[in-house]
Design an enzyme around this catalytic site. Structure first.
Site, PDB file in Angstrom:
ATOM      1  N   CYS A  29      18.492  50.507  17.146  1.00 25.88           N
ATOM      2  CA  CYS A  29      18.944  49.177  17.537  1.00 25.88           C
ATOM      3  C   CYS A  29      20.118  48.794  16.641  1.00 25.88           C
ATOM      4  CB  CYS A  29      17.815  48.165  17.389  1.00 25.88           C
ATOM      5  SG  CYS A  29      17.246  47.959  15.678  1.00 25.88           S
ATOM      6  N   HIS A  58      12.260  52.354   8.697  1.00 22.35           N
ATOM      7  CA  HIS A  58      11.004  53.094   8.666  1.00 22.35           C
ATOM      8  C   HIS A  58      11.093  54.372   9.506  1.00 22.35           C
ATOM      9  CE1 HIS A  58       8.508  49.346   7.358  1.00 22.35           C
ATOM     10  NE2 HIS A  58       9.047  49.991   6.336  1.00 22.35           N
ATOM     11  N   HIS A  91      14.516  45.284   6.413  1.00 19.08           N
ATOM     12  CA  HIS A  91      13.353  44.424   6.610  1.00 19.08           C
ATOM     13  C   HIS A  91      13.428  43.114   5.836  1.00 19.08           C
ATOM     14  CE1 HIS A  91      12.130  48.734   6.962  1.00 19.08           C
ATOM     15  NE2 HIS A  91      11.807  48.281   8.150  1.00 19.08           N
ATOM     16  N   CYS A 113      18.415  42.964   8.474  1.00 23.15           N
ATOM     17  CA  CYS A 113      18.822  42.747   9.867  1.00 23.15           C
ATOM     18  C   CYS A 113      19.088  41.251  10.085  1.00 23.15           C
ATOM     19  CB  CYS A 113      17.724  43.220  10.810  1.00 23.15           C
ATOM     20  SG  CYS A 113      18.052  42.833  12.551  1.00 23.15           S
ATOM     21  N   HIS A 141       3.460  44.515   5.248  1.00 20.51           N
ATOM     22  CA  HIS A 141       4.745  44.948   5.810  1.00 20.51           C
ATOM     23  C   HIS A 141       5.865  44.258   5.054  1.00 20.51           C
ATOM     24  CE1 HIS A 141       8.011  45.560   8.687  1.00 20.51           C
ATOM     25  NE2 HIS A 141       7.273  46.509   9.249  1.00 20.51           N
ATOM     26  N   GLU A 143       8.739  43.212   5.898  1.00 16.87           N
ATOM     27  CA  GLU A 143       9.335  42.045   6.545  1.00 16.87           C
ATOM     28  C   GLU A 143       8.473  40.805   6.354  1.00 16.87           C
ATOM     29  OE1 GLU A 143      10.328  40.336  10.965  1.00 16.87           O
ATOM     30  OE2 GLU A 143      10.468  42.513  10.692  1.00 16.87           O
ATOM     31  N   THR A 181       9.332  40.498  13.481  1.00 21.35           N
ATOM     32  CA  THR A 181      10.215  40.772  14.630  1.00 21.35           C
ATOM     33  C   THR A 181       9.817  42.003  15.425  1.00 21.35           C
ATOM     34  OG1 THR A 181      11.747  42.105  13.303  1.00 21.35           O
ATOM     35  CG2 THR A 181      12.181  39.725  13.444  1.00 21.35           C
ATOM     36  N   SER A 240       6.409  49.819  12.580  1.00 19.99           N
ATOM     37  CA  SER A 240       5.586  48.905  13.370  1.00 19.99           C
ATOM     38  C   SER A 240       5.948  48.958  14.850  1.00 19.99           C
ATOM     39  CB  SER A 240       5.749  47.478  12.840  1.00 19.99           C
ATOM     40  OG  SER A 240       5.042  46.557  13.639  1.00 19.99           O
ATOM     41  N   SER A 284      14.111  52.879  15.035  1.00 20.41           N
ATOM     42  CA  SER A 284      14.732  53.474  13.844  1.00 20.41           C
ATOM     43  C   SER A 284      14.798  54.995  13.941  1.00 20.41           C
ATOM     44  CB  SER A 284      13.958  53.056  12.585  1.00 20.41           C
ATOM     45  OG  SER A 284      12.579  53.325  12.727  1.00 20.41           O
TER      46      SER A 284
END
Length: 332
Positions: A29, A58, A91, A113, A141, A143, A181, A240, A284
């Protein structure tokens, strides 16, 4: 790098009825591409080593490739020499990490991001206005740790829809929800539905927090997975969004779905009696890993993959301002 495809299976008379569907969009992405290019450009500009806090994204193959180029991945900033250059992963990090970097006189490049940064800003605003933030996400996590770190005393983690039953707030409590996200869209919306049923005063974020790429990849896997005998998801175990794709494929009707890092983890027994195979990858994942899966299938009598496009992605993010400034100064 050579690819060991193993011994091809003996083909059966009905091989012509086989099909392979390939999700589009899949793989990188905009946020992942930006983060990976950030480390690559930093290595080219500053020279090795460049330190990176946590995995930049990741995916173990991406991390390994960057390590070969001179990136050093660390868990915490106390592993980074004073005054060195460090990149923050896609993250995101908490304000406490930024403060620690300043204390150690580190040159920081923030590859968070922009869609994660948006969630951080929402957390700051809700906290400033006196809300308790119900953060939907997975404990541990990166993030989630970064977002919760914006307002640790006003953030409550909600990992699963059933967790809503355990929450207790006064009827006049100011509540707002945010989310990681990379979650399952359907499960997140179910959690929100339960939260709103229990706490009617619940405030929504200005826009959905689950990123466009996560949503697009889930829509695509629903399309290619609904009639599939097998869905193969390429992605690392700590990704994730990759793990969610397996869950979404099964919920959509796939008879079986497995996540693999690369073809070394494929089990040929998965193909027994399988005619319809669908393939996708997390946000990713470099596309060459997907192409290796398709080559593996082709060697076993499956036809060329038919792309199934459910969305077109054109979004791109500029490099972090710290790096952009230095690149410009260097005439690049």
């Amino acid at each position: 790098m050579s690819i060991d495809l193993g011994n091809p299976r003996v083909l059966s008379p009905d091989d012509a009825e086989r099909q392979v569907l390939l999700a589009d969009p899949r793989g990188y992405c905009a946020g992942v591409d930006r983060a990976v290019v950030t480390v690559e450009e930093a290595l080219d500009l500053y020279g090795a080593p460049v330190y990176v806090r946590k995995q930049i994204v990741h995916n173990k193959h991406v991390v390994s490739n960057l390590e070969e180029r001179g990136a050093i991945f660390v868990e915490e900033l106390d592993e980074v020499p004073l005054g060195a250059t460090v990149v923050f992963s896609a993250h995101g990090v908490s304000p406490a990490v930024h403060r620690q970097a300043a204390e150690r006189d580190l040159k920081t490049i923030d590859a968070t991001c922009p869609l994660v940064t948006k969630v951080h800003r929402e957390a700051v605003r809700f906290a400033r206005e006196g809300y308790t933030i119900l953060l939907i996400g997975h404990a541990g996590h990166e993030e989630v740790e970064g977002t919760a770190g914006e307002a640790p005393d006003q953030t409550v983690l909600v990992e699963h829809p059933d967790d809503v039953d355990k929450l207790d707030f006064p009827a006049d409590a100011k509540l707002a929800w945010l989310s990681q996200t990379t979650l399952s869209v359907d499960e997140t919306m179910e959690t929100v539905r339960r939260l709103r049923a229990k706490f009617p005063q619940l405030e929504d974020p200005p826009s959905d927090d689950i990123c466009y790429a996560t949503q697009n990849r889930q829509v695509a896997v629903k399309e290619i997975g609904a009639t599939a005998d097998l869905v193969i998801v390429v992605g690392s175990a700590n990704s994730s969004n990759s793990v969610r794709l397996v869950e979404v494929a099964l919920e959509a009707g796939a008879k079986a779905s497995y996540r693999i890092d690369d073809i070394s983890e494929l089990d040929e027994s998965w193909l027994d009696g399988v005619r319809a195979v669908s393939v996708t990858s997390g946000a990713s994942v470099p596309d060459h890993l997907v192409q290796e899966v398709l080559a593996y299938l082709a060697e076993r009598g499956y036809p060329d993959a038919r792309p199934v496009q459910t969305a077109e992605e054109t979004l791109a993010f500029s490099l972090p301002k710290e790096l952009h400034k230095d690149l410009k100064a260097a005439g690049r």
